[in-house]
Design an enzyme around this catalytic site. Structure first.
Site, mmCIF file in Angstrom:
data_model
loop_
_atom_site.group_PDB
_atom_site.id
_atom_site.type_symbol
_atom_site.label_atom_id
_atom_site.label_comp_id
_atom_site.label_asym_id
_atom_site.label_seq_id
_atom_site.Cartn_x
_atom_site.Cartn_y
_atom_site.Cartn_z
ATOM 1 N N LYS A 1 -2.078 -1.642 -2.884
ATOM 2 C CA LYS A 1 -1.288 -0.418 -2.691
ATOM 3 C C LYS A 1 -1.182 0.455 -3.938
ATOM 4 C CE LYS A 1 -0.766 -0.604 0.986
ATOM 5 N NZ LYS A 1 -1.895 -0.727 1.959
ATOM 6 N N HIS B 1 -8.882 -7.510 -5.762
ATOM 7 C CA HIS B 1 -7.446 -7.541 -6.082
ATOM 8 C C HIS B 1 -7.126 -8.736 -6.990
ATOM 9 C CE1 HIS B 1 -6.302 -4.287 -3.501
ATOM 10 N NE2 HIS B 1 -6.411 -4.921 -2.356
ATOM 11 N N SER C 1 5.182 0.930 -0.650
ATOM 12 C CA SER C 1 3.968 1.044 0.157
ATOM 13 C C SER C 1 3.600 -0.319 0.743
ATOM 14 C CB SER C 1 2.828 1.583 -0.725
ATOM 15 O OG SER C 1 1.628 1.656 -0.013
HETATM 16 S S1 PPS Z 1 -4.893 -1.528 -0.238
HETATM 17 O O1 PPS Z 1 -4.352 -2.091 1.028
HETATM 18 O O2 PPS Z 1 -4.559 -2.353 -1.380
HETATM 19 O O3 PPS Z 1 -6.327 -1.243 -0.159
HETATM 20 O O4 PPS Z 1 -4.093 -0.150 -0.413
HETATM 21 P P1 PPS Z 1 -4.434 0.990 -1.476
HETATM 22 O O5 PPS Z 1 -5.602 1.756 -1.011
HETATM 23 O O6 PPS Z 1 -4.473 0.417 -2.848
HETATM 24 O O7 PPS Z 1 -3.128 1.886 -1.408
HETATM 25 C C1 PPS Z 1 -2.744 2.582 -0.244
HETATM 26 C C2 PPS Z 1 -1.834 3.722 -0.716
HETATM 27 O O8 PPS Z 1 -2.663 4.756 -1.288
HETATM 28 C C3 PPS Z 1 -2.379 5.969 -0.620
HETATM 29 N N1 PPS Z 1 -3.569 6.845 -0.625
HETATM 30 C C4 PPS Z 1 -3.527 8.120 -1.067
HETATM 31 N N2 PPS Z 1 -2.519 8.845 -1.597
HETATM 32 C C5 PPS Z 1 -2.794 10.153 -1.920
HETATM 33 N N3 PPS Z 1 -4.003 10.719 -1.733
HETATM 34 C C6 PPS Z 1 -5.044 10.019 -1.212
HETATM 35 N N4 PPS Z 1 -6.226 10.614 -1.035
HETATM 36 C C7 PPS Z 1 -4.828 8.648 -0.866
HETATM 37 N N5 PPS Z 1 -5.600 7.668 -0.325
HETATM 38 C C8 PPS Z 1 -4.803 6.578 -0.189
HETATM 39 C C9 PPS Z 1 -1.959 5.512 0.780
HETATM 40 O O9 PPS Z 1 -1.322 6.539 1.489
HETATM 41 C C10 PPS Z 1 -1.059 4.355 0.420
HETATM 42 O O10 PPS Z 1 0.162 4.783 -0.188
HETATM 43 P P2 PPS Z 1 1.520 5.059 0.612
HETATM 44 O O11 PPS Z 1 2.566 5.255 -0.445
HETATM 45 O O12 PPS Z 1 1.795 3.871 1.475
HETATM 46 O O13 PPS Z 1 1.280 6.318 1.397
#
Ligand code: PPS
Length: 296
Positions: free
Chosen positions: A45, A101, A131
């Site tokens: 996340k 991870h 998140s």
């Molecule tokens: S995972 O499951 O570990 O692969 O998740 P991860 O990709 O690390 O994190 C998911 C969060 O990243 C946000 N996200 C983004 N935020 C802004 N812009 C873009 N383009 C974007 N892409 C992914 C996603 O919404 C999750 O955060 P939260 O706070 O839950 O919205």
């Protein structure tokens, strides 16, 4: 496919058994990295998927074909998940893009022998926690989230799947100088996506023309990615991710923790954070309005 309801415990860290086996985790620790490999590392996340998209688009010079036709877990597979070896065998030529991870104390030794490029992605831990909490509600391969106060305790006590956020960030960033590592934060991507793309493309030695950069910015915006089924996890069957309970691309904001934390929870978080991070000089951006690089 591995079972959905099982947890694998590996070196004391819990992993979803639906995606990990003892063998797949052990294989990651012995992975023969090549100098041309690109490895995206993060605690869950923290912006993993975003960086997968950024690396895909930089590699294709802003052409979205690959990102619109191949799921992110195929084009940048998680090294420790059981399907990784098969996806790597099937992938075409060009630098391999991998994701992990795993904490540094587990994966670091395998990297030592190579000059693979590592992109470490971090995010302020209050937003990571929130998140992750929402993600637990939809991800049937993770345990029940429980109440928010219970989840917060587990995060602070490092009892969640994937282990300790504190150990993860300190382990990787402390070893940055010994590795070919670029540290990118979620907040930097959010506040200066173009600048981040520039930094990542220089690190990957893939300088982009202005038009190519514009296309990258366009296709890895939150709204583009939210609508891209190759990256928004809507392809994952409902029994694995219950799409009625939330969306993977949820809010994509800095500072959403403020909508969840009570004053007392925030004080408790800060007190544990200060004691566990006293030996760490990293600065975090906790809310949108703050200047880049400013701490709380
Ligand atoms: S995972 O499951 O570990 O692969 O998740 P991860 O990709 O690390 O994190 C998911 C969060 O990243 C946000 N996200 C983004 N935020 C802004 N812009 C873009 N383009 C974007 N892409 C992914 C996603 O919404 C999750 O955060 P939260 O706070 O839950 O919205």
């Amino acid at each position: 496919m591995a079972r959905l309801d099982v947890t694998e415990v590996f070196h004391g860290i819990l992993f979803p058994g639906h995606l990990h086996t003892q063998d797949s985790l052990q294989r990651a620790l012995e992975f023969p990295f090549q100098d041309t490999d690109i490895l995206i590392v993060s605690y869950p996340k923290s912006g993993t998927t975003w960086m997968q998209e950024i690396v895909t688009l930089i590699s294709s010079r802003g052409d979205p074909h690959l990102s619109h036709t191949v799921p992110n877990w195929t084009r940048a597979p998680w090294l420790e998940q059981y399907y990784c070896a098969d996806f790597l065998k099937a992938s075409s030529s060009g630098p391999r893009v991998l994701t992990s991870h795993l904490p540094h104390h587990l994966l670091g030794p395998a990297l030592q022998a190579s000059n693979a490029r590592v992109i470490y992605v971090s995010r302020n831990p209050k937003d990571v926690l929130v998140s992750f909490y929402h993600f637990h509600k939809m991800a049937n391969f993770l345990p029940e989230a429980g109440s928010f106060p219970e989840f917060l305790d587990k995060f602070l006590e490092s009892k969640l799947h994937y282990g300790s956020w504190f150990d993860h960030i300190k382990g990787w960033t402390n070893q940055a100088a010994a590795l070919n590592l670029l540290h990118v934060t979620y907040e930097e991507m959010s506040m200066d996506l173009r600048g981040t793309l520039d930094r990542v493309s220089s690190f990957l030695q893939r300088p982009l023309l202005e038009d190519e950069l514009n296309n990258c910015v366009k296709h890895c915006s939150f709204s583009s990615m939210k609508d891209n089924k190759m990256i928004n996890y809507s392809l994952v069957p409902g029994e694995i991710m219950d799409h009625s309970k939330g969306s993977f691309m949820r809010t994509g904001q800095i500072g959403d923790w403020k909508n969840m934390f009570t004053k007392e929870q925030n004080q408790r978080f800060d007190s544990v954070f200060n004691s566990k991070m006293h030996d760490c000089t990293l600065e975090f951006v906790w809310e949108e309005e703050e200047e880049k690089g400013e701490s709380r």
